[in-house]
Design a protein around this motif. Sequence first.
Motif, PDB file in Angstrom:
ATOM      1  N   MET A   1      45.765   3.877 -87.032  1.00  0.00           N
ATOM      2  CA  MET A   1      44.569   4.159 -87.842  1.00  0.00           C
ATOM      3  C   MET A   1      44.915   4.211 -89.328  1.00  0.00           C
ATOM      4  N   GLY A   2      43.875   4.145 -90.098  1.00  0.00           N
ATOM      5  CA  GLY A   2      44.031   4.162 -91.543  1.00  0.00           C
ATOM      6  C   GLY A   2      44.197   5.569 -92.076  1.00  0.00           C
ATOM      7  N   ILE A   3      43.732   5.769 -93.275  1.00  0.00           N
ATOM      8  CA  ILE A   3      43.901   7.054 -93.914  1.00  0.00           C
ATOM      9  C   ILE A   3      42.674   7.920 -93.716  1.00  0.00           C
ATOM     10  N   GLU A   4      42.826   9.187 -94.001  1.00  0.00           N
ATOM     11  CA  GLU A   4      41.730  10.136 -93.863  1.00  0.00           C
ATOM     12  C   GLU A   4      41.315  10.616 -95.258  1.00  0.00           C
ATOM     13  N   LEU A   5      40.126  10.251 -95.679  1.00  0.00           N
ATOM     14  CA  LEU A   5      39.639  10.697 -96.987  1.00  0.00           C
ATOM     15  C   LEU A   5      39.009  12.071 -96.836  1.00  0.00           C
ATOM     16  N   LYS A   6      39.298  12.959 -97.783  1.00  0.00           N
ATOM     17  CA  LYS A   6      38.597  14.236 -97.812  1.00  0.00           C
ATOM     18  C   LYS A   6      37.524  14.147 -98.885  1.00  0.00           C
ATOM     19  N   ILE A   7      36.448  14.869 -98.648  1.00  0.00           N
ATOM     20  CA  ILE A   7      35.294  14.754 -99.543  1.00  0.00           C
ATOM     21  C   ILE A   7      35.613  15.335-100.917  1.00  0.00           C
ATOM     22  N   GLN A   8      36.287  16.465-100.932  1.00  0.00           N
ATOM     23  CA  GLN A   8      36.507  17.177-102.197  1.00  0.00           C
ATOM     24  C   GLN A   8      37.187  16.340-103.276  1.00  0.00           C
ATOM     25  N   PRO A   9      38.319  15.691-102.971  1.00  0.00           N
ATOM     26  CA  PRO A   9      38.954  14.887-104.026  1.00  0.00           C
ATOM     27  C   PRO A   9      38.038  13.793-104.559  1.00  0.00           C
ATOM     28  N   LEU A  10      37.168  13.268-103.704  1.00  0.00           N
ATOM     29  CA  LEU A  10      36.232  12.256-104.179  1.00  0.00           C
ATOM     30  C   LEU A  10      35.303  12.858-105.229  1.00  0.00           C
ATOM     31  N   ARG A  11      34.898  14.091-104.988  1.00  0.00           N
ATOM     32  CA  ARG A  11      34.069  14.779-105.984  1.00  0.00           C
ATOM     33  C   ARG A  11      34.837  14.931-107.297  1.00  0.00           C
ATOM     34  N   TYR A  12      36.116  15.236-107.183  1.00  0.00           N
ATOM     35  CA  TYR A  12      36.938  15.397-108.379  1.00  0.00           C
ATOM     36  C   TYR A  12      36.938  14.107-109.193  1.00  0.00           C
ATOM     37  N   VAL A  13      37.153  12.987-108.507  1.00  0.00           N
ATOM     38  CA  VAL A  13      37.171  11.697-109.204  1.00  0.00           C
ATOM     39  C   VAL A  13      35.854  11.486-109.934  1.00  0.00           C
ATOM     40  N   LEU A  14      34.770  11.755-109.231  1.00  0.00           N
ATOM     41  CA  LEU A  14      33.455  11.572-109.821  1.00  0.00           C
ATOM     42  C   LEU A  14      33.287  12.430-111.062  1.00  0.00           C
ATOM     43  N   ALA A  15      33.719  13.677-110.954  1.00  0.00           N
ATOM     44  CA  ALA A  15      33.544  14.609-112.074  1.00  0.00           C
ATOM     45  C   ALA A  15      34.396  14.180-113.266  1.00  0.00           C
ATOM     46  N   VAL A  16      35.616  13.739-112.997  1.00  0.00           N
ATOM     47  CA  VAL A  16      36.480  13.307-114.096  1.00  0.00           C
ATOM     48  C   VAL A  16      35.843  12.124-114.809  1.00  0.00           C
ATOM     49  N   TRP A  17      35.284  11.223-114.014  1.00  0.00           N
ATOM     50  CA  TRP A  17      34.657  10.063-114.629  1.00  0.00           C
ATOM     51  C   TRP A  17      33.457  10.485-115.470  1.00  0.00           C
ATOM     52  N   GLU A  18      32.650  11.398-114.920  1.00  0.00           N
ATOM     53  CA  GLU A  18      31.455  11.828-115.643  1.00  0.00           C
ATOM     54  C   GLU A  18      31.814  12.548-116.932  1.00  0.00           C
ATOM     55  N   GLU A  19      32.818  13.415-116.838  1.00  0.00           N
ATOM     56  CA  GLU A  19      33.189  14.221-118.004  1.00  0.00           C
ATOM     57  C   GLU A  19      34.074  13.436-118.962  1.00  0.00           C
ATOM     58  N   GLY A  20      34.699  12.400-118.437  1.00  0.00           N
ATOM     59  CA  GLY A  20      35.576  11.609-119.288  1.00  0.00           C
ATOM     60  C   GLY A  20      36.950  12.220-119.474  1.00  0.00           C
ATOM     61  N   SER A  21      37.203  13.360-118.850  1.00  0.00           N
ATOM     62  CA  SER A  21      38.523  13.974-118.976  1.00  0.00           C
ATOM     63  C   SER A  21      38.781  14.925-117.815  1.00  0.00           C
ATOM     64  N   PHE A  22      40.054  15.109-117.509  1.00  0.00           N
ATOM     65  CA  PHE A  22      40.422  16.024-116.431  1.00  0.00           C
ATOM     66  C   PHE A  22      40.057  17.457-116.799  1.00  0.00           C
ATOM     67  N   HIS A  23      40.306  17.789-118.067  1.00  0.00           N
ATOM     68  CA  HIS A  23      40.012  19.157-118.510  1.00  0.00           C
ATOM     69  C   HIS A  23      38.533  19.487-118.355  1.00  0.00           C
ATOM     70  N   GLY A  24      37.711  18.599-118.858  1.00  0.00           N
ATOM     71  CA  GLY A  24      36.267  18.838-118.783  1.00  0.00           C
ATOM     72  C   GLY A  24      35.804  18.991-117.346  1.00  0.00           C
ATOM     73  N   ALA A  25      36.286  18.075-116.493  1.00  0.00           N
ATOM     74  CA  ALA A  25      35.884  18.123-115.089  1.00  0.00           C
ATOM     75  C   ALA A  25      36.337  19.426-114.452  1.00  0.00           C
ATOM     76  N   ALA A  26      37.564  19.852-114.791  1.00  0.00           N
ATOM     77  CA  ALA A  26      38.087  21.094-114.219  1.00  0.00           C
ATOM     78  C   ALA A  26      37.185  22.261-114.593  1.00  0.00           C
TER      79      ALA A  26
END
Lengths: 297, 297
Positions: B1-26
């Motif tokens: 089987m392939g990999i197992e994606l967890k929902i939370q990290p996907l949210r993190y990616v989305l937030a970083v993209w929206e905020e434009g920075s890791f700090h802002g997203a955090a």
Amino acid sequence: MGIELKIQPLRYVLAVWEEGSFHGAARQLHRSQPALSMAIRDLEERLGQPLFEKSLKGQLTPFGEYCLPRFRELIRQHDRLARDLQHVAHGQQGRVTLATVPSVASRLMPGFLAAFIAEYPDININLHDENAEFVCRMVANGEVDLGISSVWAQDEHLSYTHLFEDNIGVVLHRDHRLANRDSLQWHELEKERFIANGTSRLLKNTAAASLVDNNDFYISNMISLLAMLEAGSGITTLPRLAFPVDNRKLCFVPLSEPKLVRQIGIIKPANRSLSPSAQALERVILKRLTGVTGWPA
Amino acid sequence: MGIELKIQPLRYVLAVWEEGSFHGAARQLHRSQPALSMAIRDLEERLGQPLFEKSLKGQLTPFGEYCLPRFRELIRQHDRLARDLQHVAHGQQGRVTLATVPSVASRLMPGFLAAFIAEYPDININLHDENAEFVCRMVANGEVDLGISSVWAQDEHLSYTHLFEDNIGVVLHRDHRLANRDSLQWHELEKERFIANGTSRLLKNTAAASLVDNNDFYISNMISLLAMLEAGSGITTLPRLAFPVDNRKLCFVPLSEPKLVRQIGIIKPANRSLSPSAQALERVILKRLTGVTGWPA
DNA sequence: AATAGACCATAAGCATAGCTTATCAAAAGT
DNA sequence: ACTTTTGATAAGCTATGCTTATGGTCTATT
């Protein structure tokens, strides 16, 4: 916000239902039975309703029956995405767009692409041929993933990976008095009628600049240019790769002292990374050029 | 089987993209910046490709751009499911099907249902009225979630929750010689013309069995039955709840010695649990019957 | 140029999620 | 009545997922 479902426990529920028992599901999933018991109990608590009947174990509650197909659907979507991303990440799926100078497009790319599609059959390819300046511009603008070209100008936003050097030489009719020489020097051409072409800009700011500076002939189209030369109406310079291998009436004589070359390499955006499929293409190109084959035919 | 994606990290990616920075997203996610860095790095390693540029932080790679909308989509589907299941689990959405005897359906259910839809406006209701035997059968077969009825027969697969007792009495014309009595005894009815009805089976195996045993009249339809009684053509017995409150020509006289009652309660499947919405309806019914209101009007 | 500020990566430490084995209690088959 | 099978529970271990502290790099400011 609501609750956060994890994919794994949903799989557990599905497996228990399919197997009809926690033990069977545990065996199938290579987990211990308590692992499933606890994971499912946790899920039930999060949802606020039991999924399995407490009396007839392995039987779903009405709420469980409501949930089951929805769990299956979310798992299906998750798995489809995971598989798709895996494919794309490993460059086994996707699209590459690249731009090369015409000589590379016609002489090298057929071989490269044949090797590439053999290894990555599901990647779409988009090949543009343009002059060196335009190739660089397209890469810089993100219109293509990568380019193969000589460096046009130092550009902050472009990175250059050297592939090989391409000698520049004189193209003249076989019957020309200089045709049988092993090499030629610039000053020997001073009296010839020089026909400039698209690659002549490579001579600018070199010892041979005078050849192209004061002349009236310029032909951009390669077919027309060759026809002129075949008619014995003049000479030109071309990089060796741009000289058609199978031409019977013309010959190519390298220039020397100073020897003049154009550098051919891969042009990439400096600050962005490549798409996985573009990385795959780059790998194939580098392997074919640095591998056993050595210099391209 | 392939990999197992967890929902939370996907949210993190989305937030970083929206905020434009890791700090802002955090900051937005109430997490520390390293938490995001590590979670996203882990995700990138699983996928085998970076999602964010290593130089211009906060910028997506081409692969990241490919992933982003797909991440968003999976998150959307997850959240929709989570919200839906929460609603269903808490009985704020769904469907209840129930079956009751006609008297309960017409006298009690209107009040119950009014209270229920006030509290749970998004639940669909399906109410059948059938005789006691059929109510139990429907519950046992899973055709309805629950029933309100007298117990028809002891059944392994049914559970009974008592609600109240319903006195059985004689229904006769106001002009009848026995009409003004506070109570009646069975033997006083021996000479009367007895019209049996659907509820008369409640008399079987009781002291009053003789009333129904040897007579020729049986009318199942309540309207016809009442018309017969209003015409003074006989008497019958009914549970009090089945006797229409506002009838002017008829009156209800309880029977005594021995007093005869039918037990009304909630019928549930014994081995299956109720759907969340059925649980909600049960709660409302129990609250209204055991709460301040006491005995139903 | 030098310095300060913002940003991300890394390291070390900690709580807990998620699993294991071992054991128990109940139900089902013999 | 006995054995087998099932799920729940307890204790313990490991990996995950977070935290704070710190370091390096780039940008903006002085």
